[in-house]
Scaffold this motif. Structure first.
Motif, mmCIF file in Angstrom:
data_model
loop_
_atom_site.group_PDB
_atom_site.id
_atom_site.type_symbol
_atom_site.label_atom_id
_atom_site.label_comp_id
_atom_site.label_asym_id
_atom_site.label_seq_id
_atom_site.Cartn_x
_atom_site.Cartn_y
_atom_site.Cartn_z
ATOM 1 N N GLY A 40 47.799 33.563 31.390
ATOM 2 C CA GLY A 40 46.876 33.002 30.391
ATOM 3 C C GLY A 40 45.255 33.355 30.560
ATOM 4 O O GLY A 40 44.412 33.482 29.563
ATOM 5 N N GLU A 41 44.810 33.277 31.986
ATOM 6 C CA GLU A 41 43.641 33.559 32.197
ATOM 7 C C GLU A 41 43.268 34.857 32.164
ATOM 8 O O GLU A 41 42.017 35.102 32.605
ATOM 9 C CB GLU A 41 43.482 32.828 33.609
ATOM 10 N N VAL A 42 43.951 35.874 32.101
ATOM 11 C CA VAL A 42 43.756 37.339 32.100
ATOM 12 C C VAL A 42 43.496 38.002 30.729
ATOM 13 O O VAL A 42 44.414 37.705 29.691
ATOM 14 C CB VAL A 42 44.848 38.005 32.711
ATOM 15 N N LEU A 59 46.069 44.580 43.437
ATOM 16 C CA LEU A 59 46.153 44.291 42.086
ATOM 17 C C LEU A 59 44.674 43.495 41.596
ATOM 18 O O LEU A 59 44.326 43.584 40.494
ATOM 19 C CB LEU A 59 47.225 43.604 41.729
ATOM 20 N N ALA A 60 44.215 42.683 42.416
ATOM 21 C CA ALA A 60 43.178 41.573 42.103
ATOM 22 C C ALA A 60 42.151 42.378 41.282
ATOM 23 O O ALA A 60 41.635 41.894 40.336
ATOM 24 C CB ALA A 60 42.905 40.582 43.183
ATOM 25 N N ASP A 99 35.465 28.519 34.544
ATOM 26 C CA ASP A 99 36.074 27.524 35.043
ATOM 27 C C ASP A 99 36.389 27.474 36.843
ATOM 28 O O ASP A 99 36.807 26.627 37.303
ATOM 29 C CB ASP A 99 37.598 26.973 34.603
ATOM 30 N N GLY A 100 35.925 28.696 37.145
ATOM 31 C CA GLY A 100 36.217 29.046 38.512
ATOM 32 C C GLY A 100 37.244 29.642 38.992
ATOM 33 O O GLY A 100 37.690 29.811 40.077
ATOM 34 N N VAL A 101 38.049 30.186 38.140
ATOM 35 C CA VAL A 101 39.369 31.054 38.289
ATOM 36 C C VAL A 101 38.865 32.255 38.917
ATOM 37 O O VAL A 101 38.027 33.033 38.568
ATOM 38 C CB VAL A 101 40.185 31.142 37.017
ATOM 39 N N THR A 102 39.606 32.716 39.873
ATOM 40 C CA THR A 102 39.342 34.087 40.481
ATOM 41 C C THR A 102 40.789 34.920 40.364
ATOM 42 O O THR A 102 41.814 34.559 40.060
ATOM 43 C CB THR A 102 39.142 33.905 42.091
ATOM 44 N N ALA A 103 40.568 36.083 40.338
ATOM 45 C CA ALA A 103 41.638 36.993 40.117
ATOM 46 C C ALA A 103 42.715 37.079 41.414
ATOM 47 O O ALA A 103 43.861 37.150 41.249
ATOM 48 C CB ALA A 103 41.043 38.615 40.032
ATOM 49 N N GLU A 104 41.992 36.810 42.421
ATOM 50 C CA GLU A 104 42.963 36.427 43.569
ATOM 51 C C GLU A 104 44.061 35.310 43.540
ATOM 52 O O GLU A 104 45.019 35.331 43.702
ATOM 53 C CB GLU A 104 42.000 36.352 44.918
ATOM 54 N N ALA A 105 43.251 34.302 42.790
ATOM 55 C CA ALA A 105 43.812 33.190 42.870
ATOM 56 C C ALA A 105 45.298 33.369 41.576
ATOM 57 O O ALA A 105 46.082 32.973 41.735
ATOM 58 C CB ALA A 105 43.276 31.970 42.311
#
Length: 341
Positions: free
Chosen positions: A261-263, A304-305, A317-323
């Motif tokens: 959902g974040e992508v 991939l990140a 919101d501070g979401v990272t691709a690594e997370a």
């Protein structure tokens, strides 16, 4: 028959013949592991306490990919690229990317020879085995795009003429994530051509003490392999066994990155291929002739990140691709059989 590995004066292990193309043997895997260990030891002379990053970069070279090092200034990004080039009996070059750098300054230009009455191609610094693209995000998008063809096809086209850059070919690019003045964000197509994106980070206390104690002298990185040895390792990596279970696992991870959902934009097919190729090279680093699920899990974030494009709300919101990739690894079932299945 392909030539056997040809280590130079510093031995890289038993000489292993590479005759028919087929599954790699345990003997070849052990030779490859010893070769990587020797190269990593040589690079550690210049980069203290960063063994995993060094091995990741070597594995990327074996997989035939390119490396993007993103880190704060002074952590050894340039030193790592230089050290890898020095371990090889190949050619190396450094391109300092600046806003006024032109595409021809990278690829080369065609010049008219008045005496002979013909156009001659003058090769640019991209024609080398190891190319250090320093502060790549400081160049204009037009100059950055000059790297797209050569990173994918290992060739450049100037005035309608195609010129191969030779093999092996590795681009190590660096960028500073802190200082953004006068920089241009790398486009997604450019990021997708880097097999891995990683960082070096600051050394721990023990490594810092070793660095400070040798400040009075410049460490000399020994040359321990030649371009032919790297080519041999690349051939071995292509022969590493990848079972259908591993291929299915990689496919599930990539598909999950597209559904998150974040992508906004998930990992590409090129990203999936890069993960399999890197896992095959990593198996050699570990002395194995087959890929395991742990190899895939170990490499999923660096491979991939950087290919993900997050939704603006998620970034806010501070979401990272690594997370995101980390959560996908938790949620995706891991195959219970190893790569020999």
């Amino acid at each position: 028959m392909t030539p056997e590995p040809q280590p130079n004066s510093a031995p890289l292990g038993a000489r292993v013949a590479a005759d028919a193309v087929g599954p790699i043997t345990d003997e070849r895997a052990r030779w490859a592991c010893e070769a990587v260990r020797t190269v990593a030891d040589a690079i550690e002379v210049a980069i203290q306490g960063k063994r995993r990053v060094i091995e990741l970069v070597i594995a990327t070279a074996i997989a035939g990919g390119h490396v993007l090092l993103e880190d704060v200034p002074g952590t050894g990004k340039t030193a790592l690229a230089r050290a890898l080039a020095k371990t090889m009996h190949g050619t190396s070059s450094r391109i300092q990317f600046t806003p006024d750098l032109l595409p021809g300054d990278v690829t080369g230009i065609t010049v008219y020879d008045q005496k002979q009455g013909i156009f001659e191609f003058h090769a640019g610094p991209i024609f080398a085995n190891v190319v250090l693209a320093d502060e790549i995000n400081r160049a204009s998008p037009k100059t950055q795009s000059a790297l797209l063809e050569v990173m994918e096809e290992h060739q450049v086209t100037v005035d309608g003429q195609t010129h191969p850059v030779g093999e092996p070919f590795l681009v190590i690019a660096t960028q500073n994530p802190v200082e953004q003045a006068g920089t241009y964000r790398l486009p997604e197509a450019q990021l997708d051509r880097f097999m891995i994106k990683t960082s070096i980070g600051y050394p721990d206390d023990a490594a810092m003490m070793r660095i400070l104690q040798q400040i009075a002298r410049t460490p000399e990185v020994p040359a321990v392999m030649n371009a032919g040895t790297l080519t041999q390792l690349q051939q071995f990596a292509r022969a590493v066994s990848v079972s259908p279970l591993i291929a299915s696992y990689v496919s599930q991870l990539v598909e999950a990155s597209r559904r998150a959902g974040e992508v906004r934009l998930g990992a590409s097919v090129r990203g999936a291929l890069a993960l399999v190729r890197m896992a095959s090279a990593w198996a050699l680093v570990c002395g194995r002739s087959y890929v395991t699920p742990d190899d895939v899990r170990e490499l999923a974030i660096p491979v991939l990140a950087h290919r993900l494009v997050l939704e603006p709300e998620a970034e806010f919101d501070g979401v990272t691709a690594e997370a995101v990739i980390g959560q996908i690894l938790i949620d995706t079932p891991v195959p219970q059989e190893n790569g020999t299945a």
